[in-house]
Scaffold this motif. Structure first.
Motif, short mmCIF file in Angstrom:
data_model
loop_
_atom_site.label_atom_id
_atom_site.label_comp_id
_atom_site.label_asym_id
_atom_site.label_seq_id
_atom_site.Cartn_x
_atom_site.Cartn_y
_atom_site.Cartn_z
N ALA A 1 9.82 2.38 -5.97
CA ALA A 1 9.09 3.61 -6.26
C ALA A 1 8.08 3.85 -5.17
N PRO A 2 7.91 5.10 -4.74
CA PRO A 2 6.95 5.37 -3.67
C PRO A 2 5.52 5.12 -4.11
N ALA A 3 4.69 4.71 -3.17
CA ALA A 3 3.28 4.51 -3.47
C ALA A 3 2.60 5.86 -3.64
N ALA B 1 -1.43 -5.08 1.52
CA ALA B 1 -2.80 -4.64 1.75
C ALA B 1 -2.89 -3.12 1.82
N ASN B 2 -1.96 -2.49 2.50
CA ASN B 2 -1.99 -1.04 2.65
C ASN B 2 -1.79 -0.33 1.31
N PHE C 1 -6.64 4.24 6.81
CA PHE C 1 -5.81 3.05 6.61
C PHE C 1 -4.34 3.44 6.83
N PRO C 2 -3.52 2.51 7.31
CA PRO C 2 -2.10 2.81 7.50
C PRO C 2 -1.46 3.27 6.19
N ALA C 3 -0.54 4.20 6.29
CA ALA C 3 0.14 4.71 5.10
C ALA C 3 0.99 3.60 4.49
N PRO C 4 0.90 3.42 3.17
CA PRO C 4 1.70 2.37 2.53
C PRO C 4 3.16 2.78 2.45
#
Length: 721
Positions: free
Chosen positions: A651-653, A540-541, A640-643
């Motif tokens: 791989a980083p979001a 979700a994040n 929103f919370p950091a993904p």
């Protein structure tokens, strides 16, 4: 010797025989006491109750009170539910068709003309229910008892009320003729649809005078008495028809219908209940809120009789500021636009499921667009992306935006736009159809995973006219599902978006916060729940992160002050006309999720004021921004919370940096004529109605990593936990 034998018992010890006279006296005394306590006293009480019982005339028994529906502040009135005193036409028994009399007797009391007005076995079952706590134990009331309960003693579950019902029923059976009782019953009983009595019910269900009813129609009315709202054939045809068949069989058994007539009977059509709202006082969108509230009250056990007789105060979840924001935004932004335009706006609080604003149109008794199934366009791409994230496909995954052929259909993007190879997050922002078809083909179960994810997040699994949603005749949906081929309600869009905004935890949406009677008795109060996890928090994040740039990308519709949001636009085409018919903007903050739809009243081309095609980034986005800005004004800015990284390659979001307030930068692919930045389906070769290609499913790709079950059919890789 003789004297000793007189004292001996069979054992020879002489003890029991010595005290036998005293014991016999004790037994007789006990029996006498028991007789008095259990026979004489109850009979005396019953006789006294019978003698003193007052049996009024039918016209003296009306005891109706207005029920009020309030906003969450418990002060602002949204609607009144007015008792339908005028919605009852008193008729004589000889004016009631014999088929209707027979149908009611077959449904409710087949021994009416021979019983004493009450059922002892029914009373025994009710007592058993009180002792055991089994609500299903009661029942078996005669027509006389039903009339007494509805008109005299009420429906409180207690021994006293049931005994009073029996006494008055017995006295009424002696003082009134059977025909008088039946006439009073048929003139007062509730049939649903705000109709009391057979004359009003005939108009409410069939739009015709009582005298014109045929036996099949009579059976429909009689079948509704048991559970008036739940057995309305307009909303519950299957159960209503099952009860209808029971009534017809009973009419044959009691001689009111021949077997040949029974065999020839066909279930009749009924009129739309939305046309029967004369006794509800509400204006504009509040009338549609009232409908939702009343439907929910029935689900929680508040009956129509409670509404009409107990003077209820119903406090809803509707935040009056949010509601006014939605209504005022639609009204203001529609000024100067085509008068055929219609809109729906639904706002839900993600943390608890409370419906804070509900706008389905301005007609209190009209069509509710917020509750109507509508093709969703590119807004549905977020559910496909959620399914991909769940299976370990990260936002940084690269996809081609070139035309893609599947089956015999070639899918393209609006205006031939593309980004070459770009991340799926970038493709979401630009709303490239081609990238998302390729993404869907990478899902383990293709289009089915998109449908399953949407259902898990809160999309209704069935709707009136749609026994199963998001499916192709009960099978796997076409690939066009990810482009918005299938119908969902604006209400559902708000629910699913609220689930995502709450880190994947779903709360059942609700309208009713508290219900009290005129005597301040609390009948119901909503109990907060912890909700249900429907998808991993990190899924979700990540999705919220991908949706973060879209409000600013869509014609500078970022929220006031640079408030963080996650959103998606969507548009569907009107057949192959080249015009659009539905436009969407759905978006949320951690505090509020809002879905907005704009269309036309007659499904004609959806045009803006200069005659061009309307897109989700136009009026829907403006309504969304205005509604959200007004609703959230003065409230804290929340993020929103950091993904966290996820997927096969970890791989980083991508991190979204909002533009500076007041920035006038525009997206490079925006069409200056339509001011629509997104690659919405609709103008390309191969498009079908709704702007999405009808594409059959394709073979599934290799399975993702080991899965962890969250809900049936909804799994996530271990890496997300």
């Amino acid at each position: 010797m003789t004297r000793n034998n007189r004292y001996d018992n069979n054992d020879g010890d002489g003890v029991e025989t010595l005290h036998a006279p005293r014991r016999r006296r004790w037994i007789l005394w006990s029996l006498a006491v028991a007789f008095v306590l259990f026979i004489v006293v109850p009979v005396g009480v019953a006789v006294a109750a019978y003698v003193t019982a007052d049996v009024p005339e039918p016209e003296e028994l009306v005891n109706k009170q207005v029920s009020n529906i309030y906003a969450s502040d418990s002060t602002t009135e949204l609607a009144r539910i007015v008792p339908p005193e005028g919605n009852r036409e008193q008729v004589n028994l000889d004016q009631i068709p014999e088929s209707l009399r027979g149908a009611v007797l077959a449904a409710e009391d087949r021994e009416f003309y021979t019983n004493p007005g009450f059922s002892v076995t029914g009373f025994a079952r009710a007592v058993k229910g009180q002792i055991t706590g089994d609500d299903s134990a009661g029942g078996g009331s005669t027509i006389t008892q039903q009339y007494v309960k509805n008109a005299v003693v009420g429906n409180e579950r207690s021994y006293e009320r049931k005994l009073k019902e029996l006494v008055i029923s017995a006295k009424m059976a002696n003082e009134w003729s059977k025909n008088d009782v039946l006439e009073a019953y048929l003139n007062t009983i509730y049939f649903g649809r705000n109709s009391y009595g057979v004359a009003a019910a005939s108009e409410a269900y069939f739009g015709k005078p009582l005298a014109e009813l045929v036996p099949a129609e009579s059976a429909v009315l009689a079948a509704s008495i048991q559970r008036p709202s739940q057995l309305d054939p307009w909303t519950n045809r299957a159960e209503a028809e099952q009860r209808w068949n029971y009534v017809l069989d009973g009419m044959v058994a009691t001689g009111y219908l021949s077997q040949a007539e029974r065999d020839a009977a066909v279930y009749p059509e009924v009129v739309d209940p939305a046309l029967n709202q004369a006794y509800v006082e509400a204006t504009g969108a509040n009338g549609l809120i009232k409908n939702q509230v009343v439907a929910e009250l029935e689900q929680i056990g508040i009956t129509q009789e409670d509404l009409d007789t107990r003077g209820l105060r119903i406090t809803t979840t509707i935040d009056i500021r949010n509601q006014n924001a939605a209504v005022d935004s639609v009204s203001r932004i529609f000024q100067g636009e085509d008068e055929k335009l219609r809109s729906a706006v639904v706002s839900i609080e993600p943390s608890n499921g409370a419906v804070r604003a509900y706008y389905g149109g301005d007609d209190a008794a009209g069509w509710d667009y917020a509750n109507a199934p509508i093709q969703t366009g590119s807004t549905f791409k977020i559910y496909g992306l959620a399914a991909a994230l769940q299976q370990g496909i990260p936002l940084a995954t690269m996809y081609s935006s070139a035309p893609v052929t599947t089956g015999n259909v070639t899918v393209t993007n609006v205006g031939g736009n593309g980004c070459g190879y770009c991340t799926i997050a970038e493709a979401l922002k630009r709303s490239h159809n081609t990238s998302f078809i390729r993404l869907e083909q990478d899902l383990e179960n293709g289009s089915q995973d998109v449908a399953d994810m949407a259902h898990a997040l809160g999309m209704a699994r069935s709707l009136p006219g749609y026994p199963s949603t998001l499916t192709e005749n009960g099978g796997q949906p076409y690939e066009g599902i990810i482009l918005g081929q299938y119908e969902s309600r604006p209400f559902d869009q708000a629910i699913a978006l609220a689930t995502l905004s709450n880190e994947g935890v779903w709360h059942e949406p609700y309208f009713v916060e508290k219900v009290t009677t005129a005597e301040n008795e609390v009948l119901y109060e909503h109990t907060p729940t912890t909700g249900q996890r429907r998808v991993s928090a990190n899924v979700a994040n990540n999705l919220m992160s991908a949706m973060a740039p879209i409000a600013a990308w869509s014609n500078q519709n970022q929220l006031a002050g640079g408030r963080e949001s996650a959103s998606k636009t969507g548009t569907t085409q009107l057949g192959d006309t080249g015009f659009n018919k539905d436009a969407w903007m759905i978006g949320s903050t951690p505090q509020l999720a809002t879905a907005v739809w704009v269309g036309t009243v007659d499904n004609t081309p959806l045009l803006n004021y200069w005659g061009g095609n309307m897109y989700g980034s136009g009026l829907p986005a403006q309504i969304w921004k205005s509604t959200m800005d007004q609703s959230l004004e003065g409230k804290p800015f929340e993020s929103f919370p950091a993904p966290q990284p996820l997927g096969f390659n970890n791989a980083p979001a991508p991190q979204y940096v909002p533009p500076a307030p007041g920035s006038t930068s525009r997206p490079v692919e925006e069409d200056p004529e339509t001011e629509d930045p997104e690659g919405e389906p609709g103008e390309e070769e191969g498009a079908i109605e709704g702007g999405v290609p009808e594409i059959p499913g394709v073979p599934a790709p290799p399975p993702p990593p080991e899965q962890v079950e969250i809900l049936p059919g909804i799994s996530i890789p271990n890496i997300f936990n």
